[in-house]
Scaffold this motif. Structure first.
Motif, PDB file in Angstrom:
ATOM      1  N   SER A  81      21.298 -32.311  -4.565  1.00 15.39           N
ATOM      2  CA  SER A  81      22.626 -31.970  -4.044  1.00 15.39           C
ATOM      3  C   SER A  81      23.599 -33.087  -4.354  1.00 15.39           C
ATOM      4  CB  SER A  81      22.487 -31.796  -2.526  1.00 15.39           C
ATOM      5  OG  SER A  81      23.732 -31.931  -1.886  1.00 15.39           O
ATOM      6  N   ASN A  82      24.882 -32.769  -4.331  1.00 17.83           N
ATOM      7  CA  ASN A  82      25.889 -33.819  -4.491  1.00 17.83           C
ATOM      8  C   ASN A  82      26.372 -34.348  -3.149  1.00 17.83           C
ATOM      9  OD1 ASN A  82      25.999 -33.813  -7.327  1.00 17.83           O
ATOM     10  ND2 ASN A  82      27.293 -31.968  -7.289  1.00 17.83           N
ATOM     11  N   GLY A 125      19.149 -39.893  -9.809  1.00 21.39           N
ATOM     12  CA  GLY A 125      20.425 -39.485  -9.232  1.00 21.39           C
ATOM     13  C   GLY A 125      20.748 -40.090  -7.880  1.00 21.39           C
ATOM     14  N   ASP A 126      19.734 -40.612  -7.185  1.00 20.98           N
ATOM     15  CA  ASP A 126      20.013 -41.030  -5.805  1.00 20.98           C
ATOM     16  C   ASP A 126      19.379 -42.371  -5.421  1.00 20.98           C
ATOM     17  OD1 ASP A 126      17.334 -40.321  -5.525  1.00 20.98           O
ATOM     18  OD2 ASP A 126      17.748 -38.444  -4.464  1.00 20.98           O
ATOM     19  N   TYR A 127      18.906 -43.136  -6.423  1.00 20.06           N
ATOM     20  CA  TYR A 127      18.178 -44.350  -6.043  1.00 20.06           C
ATOM     21  C   TYR A 127      19.026 -45.412  -5.329  1.00 20.06           C
ATOM     22  CZ  TYR A 127      19.814 -46.998 -10.082  1.00 20.06           C
ATOM     23  OH  TYR A 127      20.604 -47.649 -10.977  1.00 20.06           O
ATOM     24  N   SER A 164      13.695 -32.567   2.428  1.00 19.29           N
ATOM     25  CA  SER A 164      14.848 -31.838   1.891  1.00 19.29           C
ATOM     26  C   SER A 164      15.009 -30.500   2.594  1.00 19.29           C
ATOM     27  CB  SER A 164      14.663 -31.610   0.395  1.00 19.29           C
ATOM     28  OG  SER A 164      13.803 -30.510   0.178  1.00 19.29           O
ATOM     29  N   ASN A 165      16.141 -29.863   2.329  1.00 23.30           N
ATOM     30  CA  ASN A 165      16.353 -28.540   2.906  1.00 23.30           C
ATOM     31  C   ASN A 165      15.876 -27.440   1.956  1.00 23.30           C
ATOM     32  OD1 ASN A 165      18.223 -28.618   0.907  1.00 23.30           O
ATOM     33  ND2 ASN A 165      20.026 -28.525   2.231  1.00 23.30           N
ATOM     34  N   ILE A 182      21.981 -36.271   1.724  1.00 21.96           N
ATOM     35  CA  ILE A 182      20.894 -37.059   1.130  1.00 21.96           C
ATOM     36  C   ILE A 182      20.598 -38.290   1.986  1.00 21.96           C
ATOM     37  CG2 ILE A 182      20.225 -38.403  -0.908  1.00 21.96           C
ATOM     38  CD1 ILE A 182      21.954 -36.497  -2.572  1.00 21.96           C
ATOM     39  N   GLN A 183      21.664 -38.947   2.421  1.00 20.86           N
ATOM     40  CA  GLN A 183      21.488 -40.138   3.245  1.00 20.86           C
ATOM     41  C   GLN A 183      20.759 -39.817   4.554  1.00 20.86           C
ATOM     42  OE1 GLN A 183      25.162 -42.091   4.381  1.00 20.86           O
ATOM     43  NE2 GLN A 183      24.206 -44.058   3.978  1.00 20.86           N
ATOM     44  N   SER A 184      21.091 -38.687   5.145  1.00 21.94           N
ATOM     45  CA  SER A 184      20.434 -38.364   6.416  1.00 21.94           C
ATOM     46  C   SER A 184      18.959 -38.035   6.183  1.00 21.94           C
ATOM     47  CB  SER A 184      21.163 -37.237   7.150  1.00 21.94           C
ATOM     48  OG  SER A 184      20.849 -35.997   6.573  1.00 21.94           O
TER      49      SER A 184
END
Ligand SMILES: *Cc1c(COP(=O)(O)O)cnc(C)c1O
Length: 207
Positions: free
Chosen positions: A142-143, A181-183, A98-99, A148-150
Motif C-alpha cells: 500500500s502507499n 518499498g518500506d524498509y 497486513s490487511n 504500514i507504520q501501524s
C-alpha cells in the motif's frame, strides 16, 4: 540486510557477493536448492518464502535462518529434520500483520500459543532442535504510510512483549521486517533485519 535473490541468476548473486554481501534470501525451494551448490559456502542463506512441511528436508542441511514459520506443524517438522541432521535450525515466526488475505502468518493468538507451548523453559513440548530467534512480518502492499507504520508497530509490540517473557529458551533478537518499498519505515519502527530484493537486483519479471 538480506539481499533477496529469488528469480535472479547465480551470476547476479556472485556480483553482490564480490561486493561483500553474505546474506541472501530465497523464496522457492526448487530454485533455492538448484542455486545453493553453485555458490560460495560462506553465504548465509535465508529462506523467506512460504515453506511447505514436506519440503523442509531439502533446505534443512544448509539454511541459515527460516523466516516464515507460520504453524505449529511446520515448527515440529523443522525440529524433526534438525534432530536427524544433529543441527539446531534457526527460525523466525511469521506474524500476519497486513490487511491482506493472501499473506501468510500467525495471528496473535496462534503466535502466543506456540510461545507457551514450545518456547519457554517451562513449556510442555520443548523443541530442542529449533532455535526461534524472533519474528518476521510483511506490511500491506500500500502507499498508505500510516497503515504500514501501524502494522510495523504492532509487530514490534509483539516482539517486545515476547522478548521480555521470563524463561524464554532462546533470546528473541531478530525482528525481520521491511522490503524495498518500506524498509526505512520498518527500521524507524524497530526492524533489525530487512529483506531487500528489487532495489538491489532490479525488478523481477515474474513471481
Ligand atoms: C520478494 C520478497 C522480498 C523482497 O521484495 P522487494 O520488494 O523486491 O524488496 C522480501 N520479503 C519477502 C518475504 C519476499 O517474498
Amino acid at each position: 540486510m538480506i539481499a533477496v535473490s529469488k528469480t535472479k541468476p547465480v551470476s547476479d548473486i556472485l556480483a553482490a557477493y564480490d561486493q561483500g554481501q553474505r546474506d541472501f534470501g530465497e523464496n522457492y525451494v526448487q530454485e533455492f536448492i538448484e542455486k545453493q551448490p553453485q555458490l560460495p559456502t560462506d553465504i548465509r542463506w535465508h529462506f523467506i518464502g512460504h515453506l511447505q512441511t514436506n519440503k523442509v528436508k531439502y533446505i534443512a542441511p544448509f539454511v541459515h535462518l527460516i523466516h516464515g514459520v507460520d504453524s505449529d506443524r511446520l515448527l515440529k517438522e523443522i525440529n524433526k529434520q534438525g534432530e536427524k541432521l544433529n543441527r539446531r535450525i534457526a527460525c523466525l515466526l511469521q506474524v500476519h500483520i497486513s490487511n491482506e488475505e493472501t499473506k501468510f502468518g500467525l495471528d496473535e493468538f496462534e503466535l502466543m500459543n506456540i510461545v507457551h507451548e514450545h518456547l519457554l523453559s517451562t513449556s510442555p513440548a520443548l523443541l530442542p532442535w529449533v532455535e526461534v530467534q524472533g519474528l518476521m512480518g510483511m506490511a500491506s502492499f500500500s502507499n498508505d504510510e500510516t497503515l504500514i507504520q501501524s502494522e510495523f508497530h504492532q509487530l514490534k509490540k509483539l516482539f517486545d512483549h515476547i522478548s521480555a517473557l521470563p524463561y524464554l529458551q532462546t533470546p528473541f533478537t531478530k525482528l525481520s521486517m521491511g522490503m524495498s518499498g518500506d524498509y526505512p519505515l520498518a527500521i524507524s519502527c524497530g526492524s533489525n533485519m530487512i529483506r531487500v530484493g528489487s532495489l538491489i537486483f532490479g525488478e523481477r519479471n515474474h513471481k
